[in-house]
Design a protein around this motif. Structure first.
Motif, short mmCIF file in Angstrom:
data_model
loop_
_atom_site.label_atom_id
_atom_site.label_comp_id
_atom_site.label_asym_id
_atom_site.label_seq_id
_atom_site.Cartn_x
_atom_site.Cartn_y
_atom_site.Cartn_z
N LYS A 367 8.73 99.87 21.52
CA LYS A 367 8.22 100.50 20.31
C LYS A 367 7.08 99.72 19.68
N GLY A 368 6.49 98.84 20.48
CA GLY A 368 5.29 98.15 20.02
C GLY A 368 5.53 96.86 19.27
N GLY A 369 6.73 96.35 19.25
CA GLY A 369 7.00 95.11 18.55
C GLY A 369 7.09 93.92 19.49
N ILE A 370 7.32 92.76 18.93
CA ILE A 370 7.48 91.54 19.70
C ILE A 370 8.74 90.81 19.22
N GLU A 371 9.19 89.88 20.06
CA GLU A 371 10.35 89.04 19.73
C GLU A 371 9.87 87.60 19.52
N VAL A 372 10.25 87.02 18.41
CA VAL A 372 9.94 85.62 18.11
C VAL A 372 11.27 84.87 18.00
N GLY A 373 11.44 83.89 18.86
CA GLY A 373 12.67 83.11 18.85
C GLY A 373 12.56 81.83 18.04
N ILE A 374 13.62 81.47 17.37
CA ILE A 374 13.69 80.22 16.61
C ILE A 374 14.90 79.43 17.11
N HIS A 375 14.68 78.17 17.44
CA HIS A 375 15.79 77.30 17.81
C HIS A 375 15.84 76.12 16.85
N VAL A 376 17.00 75.95 16.19
CA VAL A 376 17.19 74.90 15.20
C VAL A 376 18.24 73.94 15.72
N ARG A 377 17.85 72.68 15.86
CA ARG A 377 18.78 71.64 16.35
C ARG A 377 19.14 70.72 15.20
N ARG A 424 11.12 97.56 15.06
CA ARG A 424 9.87 96.85 15.30
C ARG A 424 10.15 95.41 15.68
N SER A 425 9.23 94.52 15.33
CA SER A 425 9.35 93.11 15.69
C SER A 425 10.57 92.48 15.03
N ARG A 426 11.14 91.49 15.74
CA ARG A 426 12.33 90.81 15.23
C ARG A 426 12.22 89.31 15.46
N ILE A 427 12.97 88.59 14.65
CA ILE A 427 13.10 87.14 14.81
C ILE A 427 14.52 86.85 15.27
N LEU A 428 14.64 86.21 16.42
CA LEU A 428 15.94 85.86 17.01
C LEU A 428 16.23 84.40 16.74
N LEU A 429 17.43 84.10 16.31
CA LEU A 429 17.81 82.75 15.89
C LEU A 429 18.92 82.20 16.77
N ALA A 430 18.77 80.93 17.15
CA ALA A 430 19.82 80.20 17.86
C ALA A 430 19.88 78.80 17.29
N SER A 431 21.10 78.29 17.07
CA SER A 431 21.27 76.96 16.50
C SER A 431 22.62 76.40 16.90
N ASP A 432 22.71 75.08 16.91
CA ASP A 432 23.99 74.42 17.15
C ASP A 432 24.79 74.28 15.88
N ASP A 433 24.19 74.60 14.74
CA ASP A 433 24.85 74.51 13.43
C ASP A 433 25.19 75.91 12.94
N PRO A 434 26.48 76.26 12.86
CA PRO A 434 26.84 77.63 12.43
C PRO A 434 26.35 77.97 11.03
N ASP A 435 26.19 76.97 10.16
CA ASP A 435 25.76 77.26 8.78
C ASP A 435 24.31 77.72 8.71
N VAL A 436 23.52 77.45 9.74
CA VAL A 436 22.12 77.87 9.72
C VAL A 436 22.02 79.39 9.72
N TYR A 437 22.92 80.07 10.41
CA TYR A 437 22.87 81.53 10.49
C TYR A 437 23.05 82.19 9.13
N SER A 438 23.81 81.53 8.26
CA SER A 438 24.08 82.11 6.94
C SER A 438 23.17 81.55 5.85
N ALA A 439 22.19 80.72 6.22
CA ALA A 439 21.27 80.15 5.23
C ALA A 439 20.37 81.23 4.67
N GLY A 440 19.98 81.06 3.41
CA GLY A 440 19.14 82.06 2.76
C GLY A 440 17.79 82.24 3.43
N GLU A 441 17.24 81.17 4.00
CA GLU A 441 15.93 81.28 4.65
C GLU A 441 15.97 82.17 5.89
N MET A 442 17.15 82.32 6.48
CA MET A 442 17.27 83.05 7.74
C MET A 442 17.88 84.43 7.55
#
Length: 599
Positions: A367-377, A424-442
């Motif tokens: 549908k014309g979007g892109i995927e941007v991945g974020i990895h937080v260690r 459309r475009s999405r940001i995919l998140l992966a982290s070793d810290d479970p609290d990062v997924y629930s952070a307000g920035e994400m």
């Protein structure tokens, strides 16, 4: 009267002369007739005969041959050493050469004499010792081998053992004093490897293939074996070591094998498909040695990284004519070769990955979007940037960089698309810290994969309370707090430590009391041979890590911190052009560029 006859001169030659006339011979005589030959030799000297000259030449040749033979015998005699010399070190003290007719019981470099009486060195690994050796043993072998090689060279050059070491050698420099293990066995200097060494102790990879009666397959001429056992609790460094070793094996024309006998995460085939198998059999375990690099059957482990991928490796494969990250292209290509050949998930993980990628491609790219991945260690890995070395990078750095990529994509797109739209475009998140997924920035991100999730204690407590659990049940919850920590990983599934108790002095200690060495041995056994419950927990962590990499690695762009091994692995998965241009791989940890193995 007495008559005397007066002598007269003859024109045909001189008359007999008196003693008085001998003082000046022929002084009063006229020159002889030119028609008669002179009775005086030319120049007043007698011509030498040919026999003395030939005798002199013969004598010179004889003396020269005798001197050459004497020199050769003296040179060989100066090098002649005992049949086997063990190289030992005690308590970190200076290394010394000890003459011995028996090979050492422990794996170590040894000095031998070949059939021509020359001093050489090789590595002895007794057949009864289990393969593979602990990582520390391989590191000790390489340290001792360097010292022994230096001392052998000094002995051959009649220098003291404490002489200054030679200059830094190139990666493919060959030590002329080294004798390969197979050559030493063929010459009777080391015991010949039997059938047991060729069939046992190979680990799952290779062992399952070559232990089922395939005896007609020849042993590989050259090979490289990567031992996955490591004291590092993380999986990333091991994966990078496997990829780099495979790429190096292909570059050098070696058969490649992996040994997972003592890998803390279990079996290689739990996570990956079997690597491409060569058409030859693994070598005997006694012939697989960690150094020198010229060995026919090389072994690499995490403990020998400084020898296999250290200064000499960088000098060889870095491009000295370029600057910055461009110097790393050859090293990057080695890792890319390993990634393309080995990173193939298996089992349920492979099925889930295929479904997840199809879902993302259908809902985003189609549908014309892109995927941007974020990895937080987080966890025990801290940033390289100075101001954050004692903490972690702010999450705003990650998300702002991801938004910049989306903005750049929107400007270059003919049909503008809204940010983070449902289709459309999405940001995919992966982290070793479970609290990062629930952070307000994400808040506008989604998990890269949800098949295996690590949760914190607060999430477990909330789930327990929702199910009507009691306070005691909540107290028993153990979450994955703050990210990946080495000590937390090793303690998964471990039995609780015994209560501290007073220990009597050694002189009063009962013989049945358990010594500390036994406790340490049990800890090592648990670490590399955990019980099924502990191994299952480790496998879940490893599978989650690999699934995160697999999903983010196929993204259109990745944002991460270069201090993390996962970030550098993601760069390899994205590709060289995307890393160099900065369009597909963004580092938010300072201004450092990509680098392969950091030792």
């Amino acid at each position: 009267m007495t008559l005397r006859r007066t002598p007269t001169r003859s024109t045909f030659g001189p008359t007999p002369l008196s003693k008085q006339h001998l003082r000046v011979p022929f002084a009063d005589s006229p020159l002889p007739s030119p028609s008669l030959p002179s009775i005086v030799p030319c120049h007043g000297k007698q011509l030498p005969s040919k026999w003395p000259r030939r005798a002199w030449r013969l004598l010179c040749w004889t003396i020269g041959v005798v001197l050459i033979i004497w020199f050769v015998l003296s040179w060989q005699g100066s090098e002649r050493l005992p049949h086997a010399v063990n190289y030992l070190s005690h308590d970190g003290g200076p290394l010394e050469i000890v003459g011995s007719d028996d090979l050492p019981e422990a794996p170590s470099p040894v000095m031998v004499t070949d059939q021509r009486g020359r001093s050489r060195w090789t590595i002895s690994i007794p057949r009864h010792i289990e393969f593979p050796l602990p990582p520390s043993s391989y590191a000790r072998i390489c340290s001792q081998a360097m010292e022994l090689s230096h001392n052998v060279e000094n002995i051959k050059n009649n220098k003291p053992a404490s002489a200054h070491r030679a200059a830094h050698h190139g990666y493919y420099w060959k030590d002329k004093n080294f004798m390969d293990v197979s050559d030493a066995e063929n010459n009777g200097l080391l015991p010949t490897s039997g059938g047991r060494d060729t069939r046992e102790g190979l680990g799952v990879v290779g062992g399952e293939i070559y232990t089922d009666g395939v005896k007609e397959v020849p042993v590989c001429e050259k090979s490289l074996t990567y031992v996955m056992q490591t004291e590092d609790a993380g999986m990333g460094a091991t994966i990078m070591g496997v990829w780099m070793s495979y790429g190096l094996a292909q570059y050098e024309g070696r058969a490649f094998f992996v040994d997972d006998t003592n890998w803390a995460y279990g079996k290689y085939t739990t996570y990956f498909k079997l690597p491409p198998m060569p058409s030859c059999r693994p070598p005997p375990s006694s012939q697989r040695i960690p150094c020198p690099h010229q060995a026919r059957h090389l072994l690499i482990s995490s403990a020998t990284t400084t020898w296999s991928f250290g200064h000499a490796f960088n000098d060889k494969f870095e491009d000295a004519h370029k600057m910055g990250i461009h110097r790393q292209k050859n090293i990057f290509n080695l890792l890319r070769t390993g990634y393309e050949a080995l990173f193939h998930l298996t089992g349920d993980d492979a099925k889930y990955l295929s479904q997840r990628l199809h879902e993302l491609n259908t809902s985003i790219r189609a549908k014309g979007g892109i995927e941007v991945g974020i990895h937080v260690r987080h966890g025990d890995r801290h940033p390289m940037e100075f101001q954050y070395q004692k903490s972690y990078l702010p999450l705003e750095l990650y998300i702002d960089t991801a938004y910049d990529i989306l903005t750049s994509f929107r400007r270059s797109n003919i049909k503008p698309t809204p940010f983070l739209g449902p289709d459309r475009s999405r940001i995919l998140l992966a982290s070793d810290d479970p609290d990062v997924y629930s952070a307000g920035e994400m808040v506008d991100t989604e998990k890269a994969q949800s098949m295996i999730s690590l949760v914190s204690k607060s999430a477990l407590d909330a789930a327990t309370a929702a199910q009507g659990g009691s306070k005691n049940m909540m107290d028993g919850n153990i979450g994955w707090e703050g990210g990946f920590f080495r000590d937390m990983f090793w303690s998964l599934g471990a039995p609780p430590p015994p209560p501290a108790a007073w220990s009597p002095p050694a002189s009063r200690r009962e013989p049945h009391l358990r010594p500390r060495s036994v406790e340490l041995a049990d800890m090592v056994t648990f670490r590399f041979h955990p019980p099924p419950d502990a191994l299952q927990l480790r496998e879940l962590i490893g599978r989650a890590y690999l699934l995160d990499l697999a999903v983010l690695g196929q993204s259109d762009a990745v944002v991460c911190g270069v201090s993390s091994v996962a970030c550098r692995l993601l760069a390899v998965m994205v590709g060289w052009e995307g890393v160099v241009s900065g369009s597909k791989w963004k580092n938010v940890d300072g201004t450092w560029g990509w680098k392969g193995i950091i030792w």
